[in-house]
Design an enzyme around this catalytic site. Structure first.
Site, PDB file in Angstrom:
ATOM      1  N   THR A  63       0.850  -1.192   0.000  1.00 22.44           N
ATOM      2  CA  THR A  63       0.000   0.000   0.000  1.00 22.44           C
ATOM      3  C   THR A  63       0.885   1.241   0.000  1.00 22.44           C
ATOM      4  OG1 THR A  63      -1.661  -1.206   1.269  1.00 22.44           O
ATOM      5  CG2 THR A  63      -1.872   1.198   1.193  1.00 22.44           C
ATOM      6  N   ARG A 107     -20.268  -4.015  12.976  1.00 20.07           N
ATOM      7  CA  ARG A 107     -20.716  -4.727  14.173  1.00 20.07           C
ATOM      8  C   ARG A 107     -20.068  -4.084  15.384  1.00 20.07           C
ATOM      9  NH1 ARG A 107     -18.439  -8.788  17.080  1.00 20.07           N
ATOM     10  NH2 ARG A 107     -16.890  -9.244  15.480  1.00 20.07           N
ATOM     11  N   CYS A 123      -2.885  -2.406   8.833  1.00 21.66           N
ATOM     12  CA  CYS A 123      -3.366  -1.634   7.678  1.00 21.66           C
ATOM     13  C   CYS A 123      -4.171  -0.389   8.051  1.00 21.66           C
ATOM     14  CB  CYS A 123      -4.210  -2.523   6.773  1.00 21.66           C
ATOM     15  SG  CYS A 123      -3.291  -3.846   5.972  1.00 21.66           S
ATOM     16  N   LYS A 134      -6.779   1.329  -2.517  1.00 18.46           N
ATOM     17  CA  LYS A 134      -6.566   0.615  -1.259  1.00 18.46           C
ATOM     18  C   LYS A 134      -6.796   1.542  -0.064  1.00 18.46           C
ATOM     19  CE  LYS A 134      -5.469  -2.840   1.375  1.00 18.46           C
ATOM     20  NZ  LYS A 134      -4.135  -3.449   1.340  1.00 18.46           N
ATOM     21  N   TYR A 155     -17.496  -5.406   8.961  1.00 16.97           N
ATOM     22  CA  TYR A 155     -17.039  -4.430   9.957  1.00 16.97           C
ATOM     23  C   TYR A 155     -18.167  -3.706  10.687  1.00 16.97           C
ATOM     24  CZ  TYR A 155     -12.487  -4.959   7.672  1.00 16.97           C
ATOM     25  OH  TYR A 155     -11.345  -5.459   7.144  1.00 16.97           O
ATOM     26  N   LYS A 189      -2.344   2.742  10.026  1.00 16.33           N
ATOM     27  CA  LYS A 189      -1.288   3.428   9.274  1.00 16.33           C
ATOM     28  C   LYS A 189      -1.832   4.082   8.002  1.00 16.33           C
ATOM     29  CE  LYS A 189       0.612  -0.190   6.254  1.00 16.33           C
ATOM     30  NZ  LYS A 189       0.433   0.573   5.005  1.00 16.33           N
TER      31      LYS A 189
END
Length: 439
Positions: free
Chosen positions: A128, A261, A270, A212, A259, A273
């Protein structure tokens, strides 16, 4: 095809093994001799479900090898995939030093290695990196590489692998994105990933680089959104898990349930940063991104609130079940559970920790360095079993749903149970001391 994979961390190891399993001849490269030795022996250098078997098969077949010698890896290579780490710098900027060293190593190796039959080498970044890296950092390294029979083109092909299910994600990604202007490299990457049942998005390099970050920023935002909703509704006696469960059924507007929840803070290698990198990009461009800045603050509040609730309990012995940033991985980089343990230890609490996957002796590289810097006395804190971690505990902090951990929790029935997981099951929630993180 013959491919070199530079960097044997989570992304590189999964990529190398996944390509070898589909018939490609793959050589993995890493400066860490321990990682190379593990892969060469047919073992995964990282904990990832299904990866050990994939690597063992690849090594046994002869299609997968590992080395510390870049020249060996570049012999007749058609594709070179750069999968090294891009950690945050002191001010949130993306540290490209590992990428730069990898590229320099590849460039130097071209003077000693033999080119492929077709002559074209595609140097493809999987790490990335901020938009503009391909144009300003990657491509210039190979501007004069035509000498010696090599033709070098560059590209960006971002990965979308989640730790804990990286192998499954490798073979079933949300999309395949190829960022390059070179038709030969485009064709090579389409051939390399021809086994994927997804169409290839052909885009410019900067679009591929930015995608990304956009994905990870949204993933991080979803985690924070769910937790903020939970904190607001908790005071009204509403279980936000039920709210979000129904919310996620709307696939027209609310997109996807991943995600979304309520639970503990986000962490890992990831999301934190990449958010910092986006903050830095925004500052450099003098652009206001209040939600992105607030996301980090809100995420910190989740950790701070758990610490405050432990303090408010008036208890002094804490048993933690789970330390890595998510289930089925031993990655502790920027794990909120590590942050939580560090704060509690610093406040003088007696903390014992059990993690169903973590084996400190097997950690390598930045993963090991991060844990050592944050919890230098981890060996004194770790318990060999969940029962040992919970023995005498006044407060249980639970971020893993592993069966053995849940069974031990039910048997121990601590006075206070703080659920950082969100899906431990009705038996746990029936415990007298059970309390949710945001419900």
């Amino acid at each position: 095809m013959r491919a070199a994979v530079i960097g044997l961390g989570y992304v590189g190891a999964v990529t190398a093994a996944g390509l070898a399993a589909r018939g490609h001849d793959v050589v993995g490269v890493d400066v860490d001799e321990a990682k190379v030795a593990q892969l060469s022996a047919g073992h995964s250098p990282v904990v990832e479900p299904g990866l050990n078997e994939l690597i063992a098969d690849g090594v046994a077949s002869g299609r997968l090898r590992a080395t510390t010698d870049v020249v060996e890896a570049m012999q007749r290579a058609e594709v070179c995939l750069v999968c090294v780490g891009t950690p945050s710098g002191a001010h949130g900027e993306t540290d490209l030093s590992h990428v730069e060293r990898a590229l320099a190593g590849v460039r130097d190796a071209l003077a000693l290695a033999a080119p492929p039959e077709g002559g074209l080498l595609s140097v493809v970044v999987r790490s990335t990196v901020p938009p503009g890296t391909g144009d300003q950092v990657v491509a210039p390294v190979f501007d004069d590489a035509v000498a010696g029979g090599w033709e070098v083109a560059t590209a960006m092909c971002p990965e979308f692998l989640r730790e804990g299910c990286g192998v499954a994600d490798f073979y079933d990604p949300p999309f395949l994105v190829i960022g390059t202007e070179h038709p030969g490299t485009r064709a090579q990457l389409e051939e390399l990933f021809a086994f994927l049942d997804v169409p290839a998005h052909q885009v410019d390099v900067r679009t591929a680089e930015a995608l990304k970050y956009a994905c990870n920023a949204f993933h991080a935002t979803k985690v924070v959104f769910a937790n903020e909703v939970a904190r607001v509704f908790r005071s009204y006696g509403v279980d936000a898990r039920r709210v979000m469960e129904i919310f996620c059924e709307d696939h027209k507007l609310n997109i996807a349930p991943a995600y979304l929840r309520p639970g503990f803070a986000f962490g890992g290698s990831c999301l934190p940063k990449d958010l910092r990198s986006l903050h830095h990009m925004a500052r450099e461009s003098d652009v206001d991104v209040p939600l992105m800045f607030a996301t980090t603050t809100s995420n910190e509040l989740v950790v701070r609130e758990v610490v405050d609730r432990v303090v408010a309990s008036g208890r002094c012995r804490v048993g933690m079940l789970g330390l890595s940033f998510k289930a089925d991985t031993d990655d502790v980089r920027e794990s909120p559970s590590v942050d939580l343990a560090e704060r509690l230890v610093g406040k003088g609490y007696d903390v014992r920790i059990y993690d169903p996957v973590l084996v400190p002796e097997d950690l390598v590289g930045e993963n090991r360095a991060h844990l050592t810097s944050r919890l230098p006395h981890l060996s004194r804190l770790l318990a060999p079993t969940p029962e040992a971690a919970l023995a005498g505990a006044d407060v249980a902090l639970v971020s893993t749903g592993a069966r053995l951990a849940v069974e031990a929790l039910l048997a121990a029935d601590p006075p206070v149970v703080l659920d950082l997981h969100g899906a431990l099951g009705p038996e746990v929630e029936a415990l007298a001391g059970y309390r949710g993180t945001g419900w």
